[in-house]
Write a protein that holds these residues in place. Structure first.
Motif, mmCIF file in Angstrom:
data_model
loop_
_atom_site.group_PDB
_atom_site.id
_atom_site.type_symbol
_atom_site.label_atom_id
_atom_site.label_comp_id
_atom_site.label_asym_id
_atom_site.label_seq_id
_atom_site.Cartn_x
_atom_site.Cartn_y
_atom_site.Cartn_z
ATOM 1 N N ASP A 1 -8.940 1.579 -24.167
ATOM 2 C CA ASP A 1 -8.188 1.797 -25.411
ATOM 3 C C ASP A 1 -9.030 1.489 -26.652
ATOM 4 N N CYS A 2 -10.307 1.801 -26.594
ATOM 5 C CA CYS A 2 -11.216 1.555 -27.727
ATOM 6 C C CYS A 2 -11.628 2.860 -28.415
ATOM 7 N N ASP A 3 -10.941 3.951 -28.106
ATOM 8 C CA ASP A 3 -11.239 5.266 -28.699
ATOM 9 C C ASP A 3 -12.670 5.728 -28.411
ATOM 10 N N LEU A 4 -13.146 5.442 -27.206
ATOM 11 C CA LEU A 4 -14.458 5.942 -26.809
ATOM 12 C C LEU A 4 -14.406 7.459 -26.707
ATOM 13 N N GLY A 5 -15.551 8.107 -26.894
ATOM 14 C CA GLY A 5 -15.636 9.557 -26.770
ATOM 15 C C GLY A 5 -16.616 9.954 -25.683
ATOM 16 N N THR A 6 -16.843 11.240 -25.566
ATOM 17 C CA THR A 6 -17.737 11.760 -24.535
ATOM 18 C C THR A 6 -19.137 11.178 -24.658
#
Length: 419
Positions: free
Chosen positions: A160-165
């Motif tokens: 839930d840390c808004d990581l991306g690809t």
């Protein structure tokens, strides 16, 4: 005493005194070995005044040389990037703190950069939890770079840390060579492609990584195609024991791929397939794998998978033969009377303990029914105990990343949290 040192620090730094910090420090005796300090912002037994950046400045100062403090739990506070900067100074200089929980604060990319850079020189911290801080790709990339240098960290939680690809791929690449991380949580990234590039890179990593024991990939929008790639890697991997694939798009075909891995003697001991859609066909594939002596599975969660009587009863039949599977979670499926009867018989015979499942039998007008229990692999992940320890009947404790030591046992997951 620590509270006296805190008063002096506040006066020196000219910051307001936080009564909650004083209350907590009174309970933490300075001469006690291996002290864990809980400054959680959602403590329901104390009058809480949530920590802000000024509080972090004072706390960091008083703990700088405190060898007795081994862990800090600062969940649910108002710590921003500035507070993370103060904390980074503590992490860089302190040679005692082994566990740090910053879950659900307001730390973003800049604060993540400070914390990550402090870990370049830290040789003490083993466990770091940043769940719910919106550090994004930019912040996560600093941690990926840090993992090329740090040789002490073993447990990381970036769910839930808004990581991306970009950052997911970076973590996968770093873990190709990192021989220290034993547990990592990468759940709920923000992905905008249907090509499953992160899953492909994670699968490639699992082929060569021989250290990772626990991997959380919940809410990755993963389909059966992604599961197939993971399973190809799991046929080679000999260390992964806990795989979390909850809240994805896995159907019966994905369950079949996982069943084939289990049949071939995979070291997997814990499998979380909660909130997918494997249905009866997928359940039958898994139950067939459980029947075989090569299957090492000890805990399985299949909650909310649209499984009916055929699939759920098949699990009970498999458990009669395979004594290794001791924990199973089934709530949210079609619990018709044959299912209720089958699981009730397992529990009455002692084959399935009530603490090891999420259902409890009861009778209504001569019919057996099942009620939900608040048990699970990751029960109430965002909560903390109101009182008692994790595992107590009255506890609503979250399960943090599990113990991944060499003497790992399933009971460590269900009865203890890291902190």
């Amino acid at each position: 005493m620590l509270e006296d040192i805190y008063y002096n620090a506040c006066a020196e730094l000219q910051v307001p005194i936080n009564a909650y910090i004083v209350d907590v420090l009174k309970d933490a005796r300075e001469n006690t070995r291996d002290t864990m300090i809980y400054l959680t912002g959602n403590d329901r037994l104390k009058k809480v005044q949530r920590l802000n950046d000024n509080d972090m400045l004072a706390v960091s100062k008083i703990l700088l040389n405190k060898q007795s403090v081994k862990g800090l739990d600062m969940r649910y506070n108002d710590i921003t990037d500035q507070g993370a900067r103060h904390l980074a100074g503590l992490v860089q200089e302190n040679v005692a703190i082994q566990s740090l929980d910053l879950m659900c604060n307001n730390i973003e990319a800049e604060g993540a950069e400070h914390v990550a850079k402090s870990l370049h020189l830290n040789n003490t911290l083993i466990s770091l939890r940043l769940t719910g801080n919106k550090i994004g790709d930019k912040g996560a990339m600093h941690f990926a770079s840090m993992l090329q240098i740090n040789t002490k960290l073993e447990e990381l939680d970036f769910s839930d840390c808004d990581l991306g690809t970009q950052s997911l791929i970076a973590f996968s690449i770093v873990l190709n060579s990192n021989k220290h991380i034993r547990a990592i949580n990468l759940s709920r990234p923000l992905l905008y492609s249907h090509q499953e590039e992160p899953t492909i890179h994670i699968a490639r990593m699992l082929v060569v990584n021989q250290t990772l024991c626990e991997l959380h990939l919940g809410k990755h929008e993963m389909t059966d195609t992604g599961v197939e790639r993971l399973c190809e890697a799991l046929q080679v991997n000999k260390t992964l024991r806990y795989l979390d694939l909850r809240c994805n798009k896995i159907t019966r075909d994905g369950a079949k791929f996982l069943a084939e891995v289990l049949k071939q003697g995979s070291p997997l001991e814990i499998l979380d397939l909660s909130a997918n859609r494997i249905e009866d066909d997928g359940a039958m594939h898994l139950s067939e794998a459980i029947l075989l002596p090569n299957c090492k599975l000890k805990a399985l969660s299949i909650t909310s998978n649209n499984i009916g009587t055929l699939g759920l009863v098949a699990f009970t039949e498999a458990m009669k033969i395979n004594k290794l599977l001791t924990h199973i979670y089934i709530w949210g499926n079609k619990l018709e009377e044959p299912v209720c009867v089958a699981f009730t018989k397992l529990m009455r015979k002692g084959r399935l303990l009530e603490l090891h499942t999420d259902v409890s039998p009861y009778m209504v007008d001569g019919h057996v029914c099942l009620a939900e229990l608040f048990h699970g692999l990751r029960r109430h992940f965002y909560w903390t105990p109101s009182y008692g320890e994790d595992g107590d009947d009255a506890s609503n404790s979250a399960l943090a990343l599990s113990d991944t030591s060499d003497d790992f046992l399933p009971d460590d997951i269900f009865g203890h949290s890291l902190t």
